[in-house]
Design a protein around this motif. Structure first.
Motif, PDB file in Angstrom:
ATOM      1  N   GLU A  80      -6.533  85.835 125.479  1.00  0.00           N
ATOM      2  CA  GLU A  80      -5.772  84.719 124.915  1.00  0.00           C
ATOM      3  C   GLU A  80      -6.711  83.671 124.323  1.00  0.00           C
ATOM      4  N   LEU A  81      -7.836  83.443 124.985  1.00  0.00           N
ATOM      5  CA  LEU A  81      -8.812  82.493 124.454  1.00  0.00           C
ATOM      6  C   LEU A  81      -9.352  82.965 123.111  1.00  0.00           C
ATOM      7  N   LEU A  82      -9.615  84.255 122.990  1.00  0.00           N
ATOM      8  CA  LEU A  82     -10.084  84.783 121.711  1.00  0.00           C
ATOM      9  C   LEU A  82      -9.069  84.496 120.604  1.00  0.00           C
ATOM     10  N   GLY A  83      -7.782  84.618 120.926  1.00  0.00           N
ATOM     11  CA  GLY A  83      -6.747  84.311 119.945  1.00  0.00           C
ATOM     12  C   GLY A  83      -6.762  82.842 119.554  1.00  0.00           C
ATOM     13  N   ARG A  84      -6.987  81.965 120.523  1.00  0.00           N
ATOM     14  CA  ARG A  84      -7.045  80.533 120.221  1.00  0.00           C
ATOM     15  C   ARG A  84      -8.256  80.208 119.347  1.00  0.00           C
ATOM     16  N   VAL A  85      -9.392  80.820 119.667  1.00  0.00           N
ATOM     17  CA  VAL A  85     -10.601  80.579 118.880  1.00  0.00           C
ATOM     18  C   VAL A  85     -10.404  81.087 117.451  1.00  0.00           C
ATOM     19  N   ARG A  86      -9.792  82.245 117.320  1.00  0.00           N
ATOM     20  CA  ARG A  86      -9.532  82.791 115.981  1.00  0.00           C
ATOM     21  C   ARG A  86      -8.674  81.823 115.168  1.00  0.00           C
ATOM     22  N   LYS A  87      -7.625  81.290 115.773  1.00  0.00           N
ATOM     23  CA  LYS A  87      -6.738  80.351 115.082  1.00  0.00           C
ATOM     24  C   LYS A  87      -7.511  79.095 114.671  1.00  0.00           C
ATOM     25  N   THR A  88      -8.336  78.582 115.575  1.00  0.00           N
ATOM     26  CA  THR A  88      -9.143  77.405 115.280  1.00  0.00           C
ATOM     27  C   THR A  88     -10.064  77.656 114.097  1.00  0.00           C
ATOM     28  N   CYS A  89     -10.736  78.804 114.113  1.00  0.00           N
ATOM     29  CA  CYS A  89     -11.693  79.113 113.043  1.00  0.00           C
ATOM     30  C   CYS A  89     -10.991  79.300 111.703  1.00  0.00           C
ATOM     31  N   VAL A  90      -9.879  80.012 111.702  1.00  0.00           N
ATOM     32  CA  VAL A  90      -9.158  80.252 110.449  1.00  0.00           C
ATOM     33  C   VAL A  90      -8.700  78.930 109.838  1.00  0.00           C
ATOM     34  N   GLU A  91      -8.182  78.034 110.679  1.00  0.00           N
ATOM     35  CA  GLU A  91      -7.737  76.740 110.172  1.00  0.00           C
ATOM     36  C   GLU A  91      -8.919  75.918 109.667  1.00  0.00           C
ATOM     37  N   ALA A  92     -10.062  76.017 110.352  1.00  0.00           N
ATOM     38  CA  ALA A  92     -11.248  75.274 109.918  1.00  0.00           C
ATOM     39  C   ALA A  92     -11.785  75.830 108.605  1.00  0.00           C
ATOM     40  N   TYR A  93     -11.787  77.162 108.454  1.00  0.00           N
ATOM     41  CA  TYR A  93     -12.296  77.773 107.235  1.00  0.00           C
ATOM     42  C   TYR A  93     -11.478  77.375 106.013  1.00  0.00           C
ATOM     43  N   ALA A  94     -10.211  77.031 106.240  1.00  0.00           N
ATOM     44  CA  ALA A  94      -9.361  76.621 105.119  1.00  0.00           C
ATOM     45  C   ALA A  94      -9.736  75.237 104.596  1.00  0.00           C
ATOM     46  N   GLN A  95     -10.560  74.505 105.359  1.00  0.00           N
ATOM     47  CA  GLN A  95     -10.936  73.139 104.969  1.00  0.00           C
ATOM     48  C   GLN A  95     -12.451  73.005 104.765  1.00  0.00           C
ATOM     49  N   LEU A  96     -13.106  74.096 104.405  1.00  0.00           N
ATOM     50  CA  LEU A  96     -14.567  74.093 104.321  1.00  0.00           C
ATOM     51  C   LEU A  96     -15.106  73.114 103.282  1.00  0.00           C
ATOM     52  N   ASP A  97     -14.334  72.831 102.262  1.00  0.00           N
ATOM     53  CA  ASP A  97     -14.843  71.997 101.167  1.00  0.00           C
ATOM     54  C   ASP A  97     -14.788  70.503 101.467  1.00  0.00           C
ATOM     55  N   ILE A  98     -14.200  70.144 102.599  1.00  0.00           N
ATOM     56  CA  ILE A  98     -14.125  68.725 102.951  1.00  0.00           C
ATOM     57  C   ILE A  98     -15.392  68.336 103.709  1.00  0.00           C
ATOM     58  N   PRO A  99     -16.236  67.467 103.145  1.00  0.00           N
ATOM     59  CA  PRO A  99     -17.476  67.075 103.839  1.00  0.00           C
ATOM     60  C   PRO A  99     -17.171  66.371 105.161  1.00  0.00           C
ATOM     61  N   LEU A 100     -17.997  66.658 106.160  1.00  0.00           N
ATOM     62  CA  LEU A 100     -17.808  66.002 107.452  1.00  0.00           C
ATOM     63  C   LEU A 100     -17.891  64.491 107.316  1.00  0.00           C
ATOM     64  N   GLU A 101     -18.762  64.008 106.433  1.00  0.00           N
ATOM     65  CA  GLU A 101     -18.899  62.568 106.239  1.00  0.00           C
ATOM     66  C   GLU A 101     -17.589  61.939 105.774  1.00  0.00           C
ATOM     67  N   GLN A 102     -16.821  62.678 104.961  1.00  0.00           N
ATOM     68  CA  GLN A 102     -15.538  62.162 104.476  1.00  0.00           C
ATOM     69  C   GLN A 102     -14.531  62.082 105.622  1.00  0.00           C
ATOM     70  N   ILE A 103     -14.567  63.063 106.530  1.00  0.00           N
ATOM     71  CA  ILE A 103     -13.671  63.049 107.689  1.00  0.00           C
ATOM     72  C   ILE A 103     -14.008  61.882 108.609  1.00  0.00           C
ATOM     73  N   VAL A 104     -15.308  61.657 108.820  1.00  0.00           N
ATOM     74  CA  VAL A 104     -15.741  60.531 109.652  1.00  0.00           C
ATOM     75  C   VAL A 104     -15.274  59.213 109.060  1.00  0.00           C
ATOM     76  N   ALA A 105     -15.396  59.064 107.732  1.00  0.00           N
ATOM     77  CA  ALA A 105     -14.971  57.829 107.079  1.00  0.00           C
ATOM     78  C   ALA A 105     -13.470  57.620 107.201  1.00  0.00           C
ATOM     79  N   ALA A 106     -12.712  58.711 107.155  1.00  0.00           N
ATOM     80  CA  ALA A 106     -11.251  58.590 107.225  1.00  0.00           C
ATOM     81  C   ALA A 106     -10.771  58.283 108.643  1.00  0.00           C
ATOM     82  N   LEU A 107     -11.369  58.929 109.639  1.00  0.00           N
ATOM     83  CA  LEU A 107     -10.900  58.773 111.020  1.00  0.00           C
ATOM     84  C   LEU A 107     -11.564  57.615 111.749  1.00  0.00           C
ATOM     85  N   GLN A 108     -12.762  57.240 111.301  1.00  0.00           N
ATOM     86  CA  GLN A 108     -13.499  56.118 111.889  1.00  0.00           C
ATOM     87  C   GLN A 108     -13.551  56.194 113.416  1.00  0.00           C
ATOM     88  N   PRO A 109     -14.169  57.237 113.932  1.00  0.00           N
ATOM     89  CA  PRO A 109     -14.268  57.361 115.398  1.00  0.00           C
ATOM     90  C   PRO A 109     -15.252  56.345 115.960  1.00  0.00           C
TER      91      PRO A 109
END
Length: 210
Positions: A80-109
């Protein structure tokens, strides 16, 4: 990891519809969850950033960092964990073109000096290792260089080669002792074996410590 166990891991990945990277990430997630006592695990991983044909031949630095956030709550089975990791990776791969710096600026952690936002552990899997390059009158060979400075709390780099899988663990000596990281190394290998041999075992039941 020797050739035999490595081939078994790749066979598991093919059977479950995953990549070897996903299986190895799941193993690292289990170690981090056991050691930290947390069920929400975030690991940063570099991606090449050359997922379009028109940029493959360009010179430049296209690498981006993607945060893989895995939910281990509910004591799932390893399968089941493998299935969760697969889902996480697939969703992340769909957003590869978004720079991490842009996400940090938007979320302001909340930020801490000297700390990377969103993750403190990184994982990199290299299945296309560099080899010797021969040009007239010159031979280029890759070398491993130690910077003497850990960029994160903990980093794991795994490389596939002719003899199997080799790993490099980098850690902050301000936080961890060598014997602690060696225990994690051994635990990581035990979790990988459990994923291959006992995928119906639950995460909380994995004997990852010797």
């Amino acid at each position: 990891m020797q050739q035999g166990p490595w081939e078994a891991l790749k066979a598991l990945a093919r059977k479950e519809g995953l990549t070897p990277f996903m299986v190895l990430l799941a193993a690292l997630d289990v170690v981090l969850a056991h050691e930290s006592g947390q069920h929400d695990v975030a690991v940063g991983t570099p991606v090449a950033g050359r997922n379009r044909r028109e940029v493959e031949g360009l010179i430049g630095f296209f690498v981006n960092t993607v945060v893989m956030r895995t939910d281990l709550s509910g004591n799932p089975t390893l399968r089941e964990l493998l299935g969760r990791v697969r889902k996480t990776c697939v969703e992340a791969y769909a957003q590869l073109d978004i720079p991490l710096e842009q996400i940090v600026a938007a979320l302001q952690p909340g930020r801490e000096a000297g700390q990377t936002p969103f993750y403190r552990v990184s994982f990199n899997f290299q299945n296309a290792p560099l080899s010797e390059v021969h040009i007239p009158g010159l031979v280029l060979r890759p070398i491993v260089m130690e910077s003497g400075l850990a960029k994160l709390d903990l980093s794991l780099q795994l490389t596939e080669g002719a003899e199997g899988l080799t790993g490099l663990w980098e850690y902050s000596t301000d936080l961890y002792e060598e014997r602690t990281v060696r225990r994690w190394m051994e635990g990581f290998e035990r979790v990988v074996r459990a994923l291959v041999e006992k995928p119906e075992q639950r995460v909380g039941e994995v004997e990852w410590m010797g």
